[in-house]
Design an enzyme around this catalytic site. Structure first.
Site, mmCIF file in Angstrom:
data_model
loop_
_atom_site.group_PDB
_atom_site.id
_atom_site.type_symbol
_atom_site.label_atom_id
_atom_site.label_comp_id
_atom_site.label_asym_id
_atom_site.label_seq_id
_atom_site.Cartn_x
_atom_site.Cartn_y
_atom_site.Cartn_z
ATOM 1 N N LYS A 1 0.837 -1.208 0.000
ATOM 2 C CA LYS A 1 0.000 0.000 0.000
ATOM 3 C C LYS A 1 0.877 1.267 0.000
ATOM 4 O O LYS A 1 2.088 1.185 0.220
ATOM 5 C CB LYS A 1 -0.914 -0.036 1.230
ATOM 6 C CG LYS A 1 -1.945 -1.180 1.203
ATOM 7 C CD LYS A 1 -2.841 -1.141 2.440
ATOM 8 C CE LYS A 1 -3.875 -2.251 2.417
ATOM 9 N NZ LYS A 1 -4.772 -2.178 3.605
ATOM 10 N N TYR B 1 -12.143 -2.148 -3.624
ATOM 11 C CA TYR B 1 -12.647 -2.434 -2.275
ATOM 12 C C TYR B 1 -14.180 -2.422 -2.213
ATOM 13 O O TYR B 1 -14.742 -2.146 -1.157
ATOM 14 C CB TYR B 1 -12.072 -1.434 -1.280
ATOM 15 C CG TYR B 1 -10.683 -1.785 -0.779
ATOM 16 C CD1 TYR B 1 -10.449 -2.965 -0.066
ATOM 17 C CD2 TYR B 1 -9.606 -0.921 -0.979
ATOM 18 C CE1 TYR B 1 -9.191 -3.279 0.418
ATOM 19 C CE2 TYR B 1 -8.331 -1.229 -0.491
ATOM 20 C CZ TYR B 1 -8.137 -2.412 0.206
ATOM 21 O OH TYR B 1 -6.892 -2.723 0.702
ATOM 22 N N ASN C 1 -1.774 -0.014 7.139
ATOM 23 C CA ASN C 1 -1.227 -1.299 7.579
ATOM 24 C C ASN C 1 -0.388 -1.995 6.510
ATOM 25 O O ASN C 1 -0.285 -3.207 6.464
ATOM 26 C CB ASN C 1 -2.341 -2.197 8.129
ATOM 27 C CG ASN C 1 -3.417 -2.462 7.085
ATOM 28 O OD1 ASN C 1 -3.280 -2.081 5.927
ATOM 29 N ND2 ASN C 1 -4.475 -3.150 7.487
ATOM 30 N N HIS D 1 -1.854 -5.466 1.521
ATOM 31 C CA HIS D 1 -3.122 -6.147 1.260
ATOM 32 C C HIS D 1 -2.829 -7.558 0.769
ATOM 33 O O HIS D 1 -1.865 -7.773 0.042
ATOM 34 C CB HIS D 1 -3.922 -5.413 0.173
ATOM 35 C CG HIS D 1 -5.089 -6.218 -0.340
ATOM 36 N ND1 HIS D 1 -6.312 -6.199 0.274
ATOM 37 C CD2 HIS D 1 -5.183 -7.108 -1.371
ATOM 38 C CE1 HIS D 1 -7.130 -7.043 -0.366
ATOM 39 N NE2 HIS D 1 -6.468 -7.599 -1.372
ATOM 40 N N GLU E 1 -9.716 -10.068 -7.582
ATOM 41 C CA GLU E 1 -8.635 -9.085 -7.435
ATOM 42 C C GLU E 1 -7.503 -9.249 -8.451
ATOM 43 O O GLU E 1 -6.921 -8.255 -8.897
ATOM 44 C CB GLU E 1 -8.077 -9.157 -6.009
ATOM 45 C CG GLU E 1 -9.120 -8.711 -4.976
ATOM 46 C CD GLU E 1 -8.666 -8.904 -3.534
ATOM 47 O OE1 GLU E 1 -7.549 -9.419 -3.300
ATOM 48 O OE2 GLU E 1 -9.436 -8.527 -2.627
HETATM 49 N N1 UDP Z 1 -9.562 -0.839 7.529
HETATM 50 C C1 UDP Z 1 -9.746 0.326 8.258
HETATM 51 N N2 UDP Z 1 -10.487 0.277 9.415
HETATM 52 C C2 UDP Z 1 -11.061 -0.886 9.859
HETATM 53 C C3 UDP Z 1 -10.889 -2.045 9.109
HETATM 54 C C4 UDP Z 1 -10.132 -1.997 7.956
HETATM 55 O O1 UDP Z 1 -9.248 1.386 7.891
HETATM 56 O O2 UDP Z 1 -11.728 -0.860 10.912
HETATM 57 C C5 UDP Z 1 -8.775 -0.792 6.285
HETATM 58 C C6 UDP Z 1 -7.389 -1.464 6.410
HETATM 59 O O3 UDP Z 1 -6.472 -0.748 5.589
HETATM 60 C C7 UDP Z 1 -7.670 -2.853 5.877
HETATM 61 C C8 UDP Z 1 -8.652 -2.546 4.743
HETATM 62 O O4 UDP Z 1 -9.478 -1.495 5.272
HETATM 63 O O5 UDP Z 1 -6.484 -3.488 5.444
HETATM 64 C C9 UDP Z 1 -9.533 -3.688 4.317
HETATM 65 O O6 UDP Z 1 -10.179 -4.211 5.461
HETATM 66 P P1 UDP Z 1 -10.247 -5.781 5.704
HETATM 67 O O7 UDP Z 1 -11.199 -6.016 6.825
HETATM 68 O O8 UDP Z 1 -10.509 -6.477 4.411
HETATM 69 O O9 UDP Z 1 -8.764 -6.128 6.263
HETATM 70 P P2 UDP Z 1 -7.567 -6.959 5.592
HETATM 71 O O10 UDP Z 1 -8.172 -8.061 4.763
HETATM 72 O O11 UDP Z 1 -6.749 -5.994 4.783
HETATM 73 O O12 UDP Z 1 -6.797 -7.486 6.775
HETATM 74 MG MG MG Z 2 -9.591 -7.907 3.230
#
Ligand code: UDP
Ligand code: MG
Length: 137
Positions: free
Chosen positions: A9, A49, A112, A115, A126
């Site tokens: 990211k 997303y 974080n 992805h 994706e």
């Molecule tokens: N995210 C966020 N707040 C939250 C949960 C997710 O900003 O409470 C963001 C974070 O960057 C995350 C992305 O949205 O990686 C996609 O969320 P997901 O639940 O799919 O998490 P991931 O699969 O990336 O662990």
């Molecule tokens: Mg995810």
């Protein structure tokens, strides 16, 4: 053999972690099958997303993803989806297991670093979002 989509990211690119991410994948026996750097538009980020469109973080997340270049890659190997998720760590770096990418480098739950597709179905959406079949080796 399985394929998954991983993204470094904008925060990961800014922190010079492209090589570190690839190194961790390769060290676990995963192979990079496709790779490119690009800037996402807001609409592209929203499309990528789309599963999160009703979530409170959708606006902020899709803006963050446009803040700078990202590196997208297709990662291939046995159980690649699960392995990449393990290497990443939990979404919130405070919950991420030690020595995962998010535990080591993420600043908060949104920023974080990385992805990774969370299922075969996600990977099937994706991977073609970013790569055509002739771009995957
Ligand atoms: N995210 C966020 N707040 C939250 C949960 C997710 O900003 O409470 C963001 C974070 O960057 C995350 C992305 O949205 O990686 C996609 O969320 P997901 O639940 O799919 O998490 P991931 O699969 O990336 O662990
Ligand atoms: Mg995810």
């Amino acid at each position: 053999m399985e394929r998954t989509l991983a993204i470094v990211k904008p925060d990961g690119v800014k922190k010079n972690l492209i090589g570190e991410v690839i190194r961790r994948f390769e060290q676990k026996g995963l192979r990079i099958a496709a790779l490119k750097m690009l800037n996402l538009s807001k609409d592209e980020a929203k499309g990528f997303y789309i599963v999160h469109k009703e979530r409170p973080f959708y606006e902020s997340l899709t803006s963050f993803m446009t803040e700078g270049p990202i590196v997208v890659m297709v990662v291939e190997g046995e159980h690649a989806i699960h392995k990449v998720r393990e290497i990443m760590g939990a979404t919130n770096p405070r919950d991420a297991a030690p020595k995962t990418i998010r535990a080591d480098f993420a600043s908060d739950i949104e920023h974080n670093i990385i992805h990774g597709s969370d299922s075969k179905e996600s990977a099937a959406y994706e991977i073609p979002f970013f790569f055509s079949s002739i771009e995957i080796m």
